[in-house]
Design a protein around this motif. Structure first.
Motif, PDB file in Angstrom:
ATOM      1  N   GLN A 132      -5.623  10.423 -14.389  1.00  0.00           N
ATOM      2  CA  GLN A 132      -6.823  10.022 -13.545  1.00  0.00           C
ATOM      3  C   GLN A 132      -6.788   8.688 -13.317  1.00  0.00           C
ATOM      4  OE1 GLN A 132      -9.939  12.394 -15.393  1.00  0.00           O
ATOM      5  NE2 GLN A 132      -8.516  13.367 -16.616  1.00  0.00           N
ATOM      6  N   GLU A 133      -7.062   8.320 -12.210  1.00  0.00           N
ATOM      7  CA  GLU A 133      -7.182   7.013 -11.684  1.00  0.00           C
ATOM      8  C   GLU A 133      -8.642   6.247 -12.078  1.00  0.00           C
ATOM      9  OE1 GLU A 133      -6.126   6.099  -7.586  1.00  0.00           O
ATOM     10  OE2 GLU A 133      -6.238   4.026  -7.827  1.00  0.00           O
ATOM     11  N   ARG A 138       0.607   6.419  -6.873  1.00  0.00           N
ATOM     12  CA  ARG A 138      -0.252   7.348  -6.892  1.00  0.00           C
ATOM     13  C   ARG A 138      -0.146   8.609  -7.171  1.00  0.00           C
ATOM     14  NH1 ARG A 138      -3.468   4.663  -3.673  1.00  0.00           N
ATOM     15  NH2 ARG A 138      -4.493   3.318  -5.244  1.00  0.00           N
ATOM     16  N   VAL A 164      -4.843   8.109 -18.186  1.00  0.00           N
ATOM     17  CA  VAL A 164      -5.705   7.634 -17.352  1.00  0.00           C
ATOM     18  C   VAL A 164      -4.607   6.365 -16.643  1.00  0.00           C
ATOM     19  CG1 VAL A 164      -7.826   8.164 -17.893  1.00  0.00           C
ATOM     20  CG2 VAL A 164      -6.611   5.992 -18.941  1.00  0.00           C
ATOM     21  N   LYS A 217       0.759  -1.411  -0.194  1.00  0.00           N
ATOM     22  CA  LYS A 217      -0.062  -0.076  -0.020  1.00  0.00           C
ATOM     23  C   LYS A 217       0.795   1.301  -0.003  1.00  0.00           C
ATOM     24  CE  LYS A 217      -3.004  -1.033   3.216  1.00  0.00           C
ATOM     25  NZ  LYS A 217      -4.104  -0.925   4.389  1.00  0.00           N
TER      26      LYS A 217
END
Lengths: 416, 416
Positions: free
Chosen positions: A67-68, A58, A133, A51
């Motif tokens: 853009q996720e 991220r 993306v 994580k």
């Protein structure tokens, strides 16, 4: 986290088929669990690391306007037939059986096809470009021989970014931005990545770059400059070992094995032409969209970190991706020691620090060995020998210091 | 986020095979994209909602001691044969072809088998109990007829929690904690969930509960009390519509259709016995571990929210899961209007507020219609009619107010 309640436990042994350093240490430390060849679960301790790596990726993707989103694992045969990737890489794509008979769907081993199809819904004019993306999504690859622990897997999460452009110049500019973002990511994860112009593959070499980390665990061989960032695959390298670097002219060239931790591709119009992703340019003419794709596997990054950062006793996590910052250990069962340790744990966690607190009833030997194996950056030991002080030791150093709680709080800027 | 740069766009039309409200509105709003029947991608706008729902679930799972991990999608035949679930639910488990011939692996449609196998590595004594682990992981189910948009899917992420206990009393106590955590989750997501004792299924009714949200989109029919939390499946309900509630004795019973948004099961020793997960109790005797499992699909929660919170014009997101808090809209192309709007955007985002800023060159009609369709909770409109003020409107209200920027900042406790 109280270590007495942690789901995983360490183990001194590991199955003999785990030949890689990362699989051995991560299994022994309780970070991963092997389900099948090339297919591993992440246990709570391991998932904390994943994580953190994902969050670093991220943040860097968001900084460059990514853009996720998330696409699907199951993919229809018809779509992949259009790009001739349904049958060609048959050794890679798992097919799934929906009903009896021939499979009509497969599991995505990459996502150029679906992302191009989705982009068609939204991109029709130069005004809709550029776009970028990305996703974190499981890829499935029927690798003939998965090995290297979590470095080469048959099921793994990949961060894949796709960018869409109206001109080659715009793509070239964005490609350089992503290159820098990738260097930032590896740097933040404690890895020194070299950028290698890739040789061959599905695209010609000038259109793709690999990010390579020097490691004996690597499958690739590269010639690299010991001083600057210059590196090339051995087969195509222009310089020889021992020669001066052709780029900086100062460092010497050396050869090493390396792990590919990321790769970036200029796809051009290959997918937009096959899947009819066109846009109207400023002159009113129809043009295929120019694309690129960029991949990093957070799990592979994790495995590579272990391969380059361990010693005989275990893993040495960089602080940025460590499961916890502190491993607080109490030794013996003296009441004063326990009270002091409980207090330190409360204070650190209340201040938002991440602490694994070894409150188990185990011998000093077991506790200290486990701490080294798990590899948390800062070890705090409280025992009847340390009195009212706490012994602080960095995992990557042999030096210990006896400090008061206040000194420790102030050293780590914890507000008491 | 500048709306001019958003990857997705709204659409006024939708494929006629999308019969459900959630699929229609989420597709038109640019939240999801259909890949195949029962298989959808989450576009950036939709993924923002999913991530918020996941975070709410994660917080509630962590509060009750759940440790996050992630297991694998690909599962070996041998493991599932031990529990007789390789062939029995053959309509549910997708099989994958590794080589030629019979499939030797399938895609997980639930994770009791692997989690029990992994727990065997770490649980061997009463001292290792209780434990609770959870994951957000894709499930694959070959549903014969996927419909209802993202409410019933063939590929979807599920949060599944598994708990392990030494005694039935300990499990019973934890089960009640999870029940409360689930109610907190649905409550935080703006859903009123009724707890229904489930009838039948793989386990007898006293061992499982469903969380049901009243909605015409539901596949289930329940009898529920209009006043308290009492609810039962229609087939087994003891009371009739119109009667007094048998529990609170005050509310009247009514009948309604409902969507199952979560379910919890006391598994007992079914899986620990099949897969040999034993522990030594305090008397030194070997006992099978007592287990329970608890599931919520964040995507189904998202679909259900849409089903119960929309109007003719579009979605009405509860603030807790909305993709953005504010939809800032500038109308016309007046320079003063644009400057004011740019300034408001900068101020709000600098203060950490989530803003979708409609900076597009589109008519007022298009912009206001898109805002209603996308359904962000607070709409801020700046136009030459509003002067130096800003028109504030909640999505779920018709009332508008003209406020200064300072008044807006203070209303939403934004530090200017």
């Amino acid at each position: 986290m109280l270590q007495s309640e942690l789901f995983s436990k360490t183990s001194r042994t590991v199955s003999s088929d785990e030949v890689s350093v990362n699989a051995r240490l991560l299994t022994q430390g309780g970070f991963i669990d092997k389900q099948m060849s090339g297919i591993y679960s992440y246990l709570p301790l391991g998932y904390l690391v994943v994580k953190k790596i994902e969050q670093i990726i991220r943040e860097e993707m968001n900084k460059i306007g990514g853009q996720e989103m998330v696409m699907t694992a199951i993919q229809p045969k018809e779509l992949w037939q259009k790009t001739n990737r349904w049958q060609t890489p048959e050794e890679i794509m798992f097919k799934i059986i929906e009903d009896k008979g021939e499979p009509t769907a497969g599991l995505a081993w990459t996502h150029e096809e679906p992302v191009t199809q989705i982009a068609q819904r939204f991109i029709s004019s130069y005004r809709d470009l550029p776009r970028a993306v990305y996703q974190f999504q499981t890829k499935f690859r029927n690798e003939p021989r998965a090995k290297s622990g979590i470095i080469r897997l048959r099921e793994f999460v990949m961060k894949d970014l796709y960018s869409f452009h109206a001109s080659q110049a715009d793509l070239d500019q964005y490609y350089e931005k992503v290159k820098q973002a990738y260097l930032n990511i590896f740097n933040r994860c404690g890895l020194r990545a070299l950028i290698v112009e890739a040789s061959g593959g599905a695209f010609t070499k000038q259109y793709s770059h690999e990010f390579q980390v020097l490691s004996e665990a690597g499958e690739d061989s590269i010639i690299y400059c010991e001083r600057c960032n210059y590196a090339q695959n051995r087969e195509v390298a222009k310089g020889q070992v021992g020669e001066k670097c052709p780029v900086c002219g100062q460092g010497k060239l050396a050869e090493g094995k390396s792990v590919e931790v990321g790769n970036i591709f200029k796809l051009g119009t290959k997918f937009s032409e096959s899947l009819d992703l066109m846009f109207t340019d400023e002159k009113g003419e129809q043009q295929p969209v120019i694309m690129a794709s960029y991949g990093i596997g957070p799990g592979r990054v994790m495995g590579t970190i272990v391969e380059v950062s361990y010693d005989q006793a275990g893993i040495i996590w960089p602080e940025s991706v460590a499961p916890y910052k502190f491993n607080l250990i109490r030794l013996g069962d003296d009441v004063a020691v326990n009270n002091l340790a409980d207090g330190v744990y409360k204070k650190l966690t209340a201040a938002g620090m991440e602490v694994l607190y070894d409150d188990r009833v185990e011998s000093a030997g077991v506790k200290l060995k486990d701490a080294d194996l798990i590899g948390i950056p800062w070890r705090l030991v409280i025992s009847d020998k340390s009195g009212k002080k706490i012994e602080l030791k960095a995992r990557n150093s042999k030096e210990t210091k006896l400090l008061t709680l206040d000194e420790i709080l102030s050293k780590f800027s914890v507000r008491s």
